[in-house]
Design an enzyme around this catalytic site. Structure first.
Site, PDB file in Angstrom:
ATOM      1  CG  ASN A 195      -1.515   1.322   1.539  1.00 29.44           C
ATOM      2  OD1 ASN A 195      -2.485   1.735   0.909  1.00 29.44           O
ATOM      3  ND2 ASN A 195      -0.932   2.049   2.491  1.00 29.44           N
TER       4      ASN A 195
ATOM      5  CE1 TYR B 240       0.355   7.605  -6.676  1.00 29.58           C
ATOM      6  CE2 TYR B 240      -1.353   7.902  -8.341  1.00 29.58           C
ATOM      7  CZ  TYR B 240      -0.969   7.476  -7.076  1.00 29.58           C
ATOM      8  OH  TYR B 240      -1.896   6.920  -6.226  1.00 29.58           O
TER       9      TYR B 240
ATOM     10  CB  ALA C 298       5.001   5.601 -15.240  1.00 25.98           C
TER      11      ALA C 298
ATOM     12  CE  LYS D  84       0.133   4.088  -6.647  1.00 25.75           C
ATOM     13  NZ  LYS D  84       0.212   3.183  -5.489  1.00 25.75           N
TER      14      LYS D  84
ATOM     15  CB  ILE E 199      -9.569   7.469  -1.326  1.00 25.98           C
ATOM     16  CG1 ILE E 199      -9.744   6.351  -2.364  1.00 25.98           C
ATOM     17  CG2 ILE E 199     -10.069   7.048   0.060  1.00 25.98           C
ATOM     18  CD1 ILE E 199     -11.140   5.834  -2.569  1.00 25.98           C
TER      19      ILE E 199
HETATM   20  P1  NAD Z   1      -1.199   8.552   2.485  1.00 28.06           P
HETATM   21  O1  NAD Z   1      -0.199   9.544   2.031  1.00 28.06           O
HETATM   22  O2  NAD Z   1      -2.114   8.888   3.597  1.00 28.06           O
HETATM   23  O3  NAD Z   1      -0.511   7.169   2.840  1.00 28.06           O
HETATM   24  C1  NAD Z   1       0.645   6.686   2.221  1.00 28.06           C
HETATM   25  C2  NAD Z   1       1.382   5.837   3.215  1.00 28.06           C
HETATM   26  O4  NAD Z   1       2.585   5.324   2.603  1.00 28.06           O
HETATM   27  C3  NAD Z   1       1.826   6.625   4.444  1.00 28.06           C
HETATM   28  O5  NAD Z   1       1.587   5.876   5.600  1.00 28.06           O
HETATM   29  C4  NAD Z   1       3.323   6.810   4.231  1.00 28.06           C
HETATM   30  O6  NAD Z   1       4.075   6.936   5.397  1.00 28.06           O
HETATM   31  C5  NAD Z   1       3.654   5.508   3.517  1.00 28.06           C
HETATM   32  N1  NAD Z   1       4.931   5.582   2.818  1.00 28.06           N
HETATM   33  C6  NAD Z   1       5.351   6.509   1.940  1.00 28.06           C
HETATM   34  N2  NAD Z   1       6.600   6.242   1.544  1.00 28.06           N
HETATM   35  C7  NAD Z   1       6.979   5.108   2.179  1.00 28.06           C
HETATM   36  C8  NAD Z   1       8.154   4.321   2.182  1.00 28.06           C
HETATM   37  N3  NAD Z   1       9.215   4.655   1.439  1.00 28.06           N
HETATM   38  N4  NAD Z   1       8.198   3.205   2.955  1.00 28.06           N
HETATM   39  C9  NAD Z   1       7.143   2.871   3.739  1.00 28.06           C
HETATM   40  N5  NAD Z   1       5.992   3.575   3.766  1.00 28.06           N
HETATM   41  C10 NAD Z   1       5.924   4.667   2.999  1.00 28.06           C
HETATM   42  O7  NAD Z   1      -2.040   8.202   1.179  1.00 28.06           O
HETATM   43  P2  NAD Z   1      -3.193   7.136   0.872  1.00 28.06           P
HETATM   44  O8  NAD Z   1      -4.188   7.842   0.067  1.00 28.06           O
HETATM   45  O9  NAD Z   1      -3.623   6.423   2.095  1.00 28.06           O
HETATM   46  O10 NAD Z   1      -2.410   6.144  -0.099  1.00 28.06           O
HETATM   47  C11 NAD Z   1      -2.280   4.760   0.112  1.00 28.06           C
HETATM   48  C12 NAD Z   1      -2.082   4.075  -1.230  1.00 28.06           C
HETATM   49  O11 NAD Z   1      -3.254   4.237  -2.021  1.00 28.06           O
HETATM   50  C13 NAD Z   1      -0.935   4.667  -2.052  1.00 28.06           C
HETATM   51  O12 NAD Z   1      -0.243   3.623  -2.725  1.00 28.06           O
HETATM   52  C14 NAD Z   1      -1.655   5.534  -3.054  1.00 28.06           C
HETATM   53  O13 NAD Z   1      -0.901   5.714  -4.232  1.00 28.06           O
HETATM   54  C15 NAD Z   1      -2.907   4.721  -3.285  1.00 28.06           C
HETATM   55  N6  NAD Z   1      -4.030   5.475  -3.855  1.00 28.06           N
HETATM   56  C16 NAD Z   1      -4.589   6.507  -3.165  1.00 28.06           C
HETATM   57  C17 NAD Z   1      -5.646   7.204  -3.740  1.00 28.06           C
HETATM   58  C18 NAD Z   1      -6.335   8.337  -3.049  1.00 28.06           C
HETATM   59  O14 NAD Z   1      -7.175   8.990  -3.682  1.00 28.06           O
HETATM   60  N7  NAD Z   1      -6.032   8.628  -1.794  1.00 28.06           N
HETATM   61  C19 NAD Z   1      -6.117   6.829  -5.013  1.00 28.06           C
HETATM   62  C20 NAD Z   1      -5.516   5.787  -5.662  1.00 28.06           C
HETATM   63  C21 NAD Z   1      -4.482   5.102  -5.077  1.00 28.06           C
END
Ligand code: NAD
Length: 248
Positions: free
Chosen positions: A91, A156, A158, A160, A189
């Site tokens: 994640n 991003y 690329a 994903k 989200i």
């Molecule tokens: P967020 O920024 O709240 O959470 C991201 C998490 O990843 C954080 O806990 C952060 O500390 C951790 N992280 C970042 N770099 C890291 C590393 N090098 N090692 C370990 N942990 C690391 O964002 P989110 O929205 O909860 O995102 C979670 C996942 O969902 C991500 O992969 C994001 O790309 C994906 N995503 C989010 C959305 C959205 O709309 N929020 C949409 C599509 C996909």
């Protein structure tokens, strides 16, 4: 509801946002959980306390998933504490948005390092234990951006989209060993990641979502929990959008 009693799950970036909701949903359904975090130990320990309040064992482990030795150490901490690893949720993710003409090389490298190489590092470290167990669930969190592309997100998107090819290749490699590998592709989200987005742009985006709302972290967590369950045993190499219809 699906039971995950007796399973051990590891969620990267599990201290907040989607990862936190996933860790807690898996715990609610019975799994012991390892909550990986990068910087905020306090937030991770709070998730651990909530998982324990559900009657589960839980552990917070600091690691940068983009560094292979740290990924290996994270999996080792899981195995030495709980003795097995059944569910890996890749994640952890970051954005460094910019139009391509302005994108700095380090913005490209860092996003690919965390989002794509992080999943490679973690999966390679975890898969040996799953192969020994002859069972496992790997769930990679991609994005609607990886399917549709997005202005300002070439790095991003690329990374994903790369996760999708990675997932399908592993689904083929590991299918005969009882391990499924799938993608959940969230739409928009509200989390820390999307907080920075401009309000006008958000509202424009909302108009394109057939379900006419943004998703919740729980919407994503339910999809992950399903793919982690025995009920999803015949699903591998799939991309499950959780996007209110945005990406179709
Ligand atoms: P967020 O920024 O709240 O959470 C991201 C998490 O990843 C954080 O806990 C952060 O500390 C951790 N992280 C970042 N770099 C890291 C590393 N090098 N090692 C370990 N942990 C690391 O964002 P989110 O929205 O909860 O995102 C979670 C996942 O969902 C991500 O992969 C994001 O790309 C994906 N995503 C989010 C959305 C959205 O709309 N929020 C949409 C599509 C996909």
């Amino acid at each position: 509801m699906t039971s995950l009693i007796g399973k051990v799950a590891l969620v990267t970036g599990g201290s907040r946002g989607i990862g936190q909701a996933v860790a807690l949903e898996l715990a609610r359904r019975g799994a012991d959980v390892v909550v990986n975090y990068l910087l905020k130990a306090e937030a991770a320990l709070q998730v651990v306390a909530e998982a324990e309040a559900c009657g589960r064992r839980a552990l917070a482990v600091q690691s940068d998933v983009g560094e292979s030795e740290q990924a290996v150490a994270l999996v080792q901490a899981t195995l030495s504490t709980f003795g097995r690893l059944d569910i890996l949720v890749n994640n952890a993710g970051i954005t460094r948005d910019a139009l391509l003409v302005r994108m700095q090389e380090q913005d490209w490298d860092e996003v690919v390092r965390v989002n794509l190489k992080g999943a490679f590092n973690m999966t390679q470290a975890a898969v040996r234990a799953m192969l020994r167990q002859r069972s496992g669930r790997i769930i990679n969190i991609s994005s609607v951006s990886g399917l549709m592309g997005q202005v300002g997100q070439s790095n991003y998107a690329a990374s994903k989209a790369g996760l999708i090819g990675f997932t399908k290749s592993l689904a083929r490699e590991l299918g005969g060993r009882g391990i499924t590998v799938n993608v959940v592709a969230p739409g928009f989200i509200p989390t820390d990641m999307t907080l920075a987005l401009d309000e006008v742009w958000r509202e424009k985006l909302r108009a394109f979502i057939p379900l006419e709302r943004f998703g919740s972290v729980e919407d994503v967590a339910h999809a992950v929990a399903f793919l982690a369950s025995d009920e999803a045993a015949y699903i591998t190499g799939a991309v499950l959008p959780v996007d209110g219809g945005l990406g179709m």
